[in-house]
Design a protein around this motif. Sequence first.
Motif, PDB file in Angstrom:
ATOM      1  N   PHE A 185       0.960  -1.698  -0.068  1.00 39.27           N
ATOM      2  CA  PHE A 185       0.130  -0.299  -0.063  1.00 39.27           C
ATOM      3  C   PHE A 185       0.990   0.817  -0.041  1.00 39.27           C
ATOM      4  O   PHE A 185       0.372   1.804  -0.800  1.00 39.27           O
ATOM      5  CB  PHE A 185      -0.799  -0.110   1.414  1.00 39.27           C
ATOM      6  N   GLN A 186       1.545   0.916   1.019  1.00 37.89           N
ATOM      7  CA  GLN A 186       2.512   2.093   1.214  1.00 37.89           C
ATOM      8  C   GLN A 186       3.484   2.816  -0.535  1.00 37.89           C
ATOM      9  O   GLN A 186       3.816   4.008  -0.764  1.00 37.89           O
ATOM     10  CB  GLN A 186       4.319   1.734   2.246  1.00 37.89           C
ATOM     11  N   LYS A 219      -0.928   7.452  11.664  1.00 35.43           N
ATOM     12  CA  LYS A 219       0.160   8.376  11.147  1.00 35.43           C
ATOM     13  C   LYS A 219       0.295   9.170  10.171  1.00 35.43           C
ATOM     14  O   LYS A 219      -0.959   8.833   8.719  1.00 35.43           O
ATOM     15  CB  LYS A 219       1.391   6.899  11.134  1.00 35.43           C
ATOM     16  N   MET A 220       1.139  10.002  10.253  1.00 32.84           N
ATOM     17  CA  MET A 220       0.907  11.485   8.964  1.00 32.84           C
ATOM     18  C   MET A 220       1.697  10.876   8.207  1.00 32.84           C
ATOM     19  O   MET A 220       2.749  10.258   8.300  1.00 32.84           O
ATOM     20  CB  MET A 220       1.209  12.656   9.709  1.00 32.84           C
ATOM     21  N   ILE A 279      -3.715   6.542   6.577  1.00 29.67           N
ATOM     22  CA  ILE A 279      -4.983   6.898   5.975  1.00 29.67           C
ATOM     23  C   ILE A 279      -4.560   7.540   4.607  1.00 29.67           C
ATOM     24  O   ILE A 279      -5.345   7.437   3.541  1.00 29.67           O
ATOM     25  CB  ILE A 279      -5.923   6.932   7.184  1.00 29.67           C
ATOM     26  N   GLN A 280      -4.055   8.433   4.856  1.00 27.14           N
ATOM     27  CA  GLN A 280      -2.907   9.327   3.478  1.00 27.14           C
ATOM     28  C   GLN A 280      -2.398   8.271   2.378  1.00 27.14           C
ATOM     29  O   GLN A 280      -3.064   8.580   1.196  1.00 27.14           O
ATOM     30  CB  GLN A 280      -3.443  10.162   3.379  1.00 27.14           C
ATOM     31  N   ALA A 281      -1.866   7.301   2.883  1.00 28.16           N
ATOM     32  CA  ALA A 281      -1.359   6.676   1.330  1.00 28.16           C
ATOM     33  C   ALA A 281      -2.159   5.971   1.395  1.00 28.16           C
ATOM     34  O   ALA A 281      -2.320   5.079   0.197  1.00 28.16           O
ATOM     35  CB  ALA A 281      -0.071   6.227   2.846  1.00 28.16           C
ATOM     36  N   THR A 290      -5.196  14.935  -1.480  1.00 25.11           N
ATOM     37  CA  THR A 290      -6.079  13.164  -1.964  1.00 25.11           C
ATOM     38  C   THR A 290      -7.842  13.224  -1.694  1.00 25.11           C
ATOM     39  O   THR A 290      -8.336  14.412  -1.060  1.00 25.11           O
ATOM     40  CB  THR A 290      -6.228  11.928   0.198  1.00 25.11           C
ATOM     41  N   LEU A 291      -8.152  12.626  -2.627  1.00 19.11           N
ATOM     42  CA  LEU A 291      -9.673  11.829  -2.774  1.00 19.11           C
ATOM     43  C   LEU A 291     -10.661  11.699  -1.473  1.00 19.11           C
ATOM     44  O   LEU A 291     -11.294  11.044  -1.990  1.00 19.11           O
ATOM     45  CB  LEU A 291     -10.389  11.760  -4.628  1.00 19.11           C
ATOM     46  N   GLY A 292      -9.624  10.715  -0.421  1.00 19.20           N
ATOM     47  CA  GLY A 292      -9.875   9.967   0.473  1.00 19.20           C
ATOM     48  C   GLY A 292     -11.107   8.595  -0.556  1.00 19.20           C
ATOM     49  O   GLY A 292     -10.181   7.734  -0.702  1.00 19.20           O
TER      50      GLY A 292
END
Length: 264
Positions: A24-25, A75-76, A52-54, A84-86
């Motif tokens: 995912f990362q 984590k940021m 979550i952003q990643a 990001t569009l979520g």
Amino acid sequence: MHYTQPKLWRTDKLGTLNISYLSFQKGNCPDLELLEVNTKLDSKGCELPICIQALQMACPKLKTFRMLNVRPLHKMMRNGADSTLGFPLLEELCIATTSYSYMTDKDLWDILFGSARLRVLDLRGCSRITPFGLATLPCLELECLFWGQYFNSNVTLSSPKKGLHMVTQKWSRTLQQLDIANQLFTEEDLEIAMSHLAQATEADTLRSLNLSGTKITPPALRPVIGQMTALSYLNLSSCRYLPRGMKRIYRGQEDIRLLLDKLE
């Protein structure tokens, strides 16, 4: 269609998630639609650092996201990116737990701010989530909300809550299943919340209502039972504000109609 809640004690998949998370990362899962991680019921202190952003950037097509009995630690991104569009296609989010939950309104918003298509939201055990946090979510057609508090010693120590009426007012036309077991909303707030459900008579979609362990009263129950003809499951067990003999689970319209006769 009746939605079946994921059980909190399914097979341990944590190792699989840890392996996959590396992918995912790196952004290698652009077509992933379902992600589930869960641990056994007796697993304690299972915390999972997750950005979550990643995840949103790596899995833009995610439709089902489940974290069962896992405490996510947000984590940021290191580069500070915030474009990001979520999860625009997300239809189901489950972050249920039998243990203590760190999940706050902000954490929930960070996950769902772009999820207008959400239909199922499972927050069992998430005691920090508030009605205001739910009311601000962008999804307008939520069908299933599971927000009961189970196996949580903090429930009995909590102070009375208010604001449930914001939740039922927002989704009164679309809710098919609602679980607020052991949520300590006041009698007055429950009565207002139930009236919002009852007023959505043109929809009449509610099929399952779990009020176990709440302060629901006969006056608050009457309008819901009288108007919601599709209601086929009603859990009133451990409701101490109801007369003796009414504190049980009701199944089927005939059983529920008999209860209505007793309330009148």
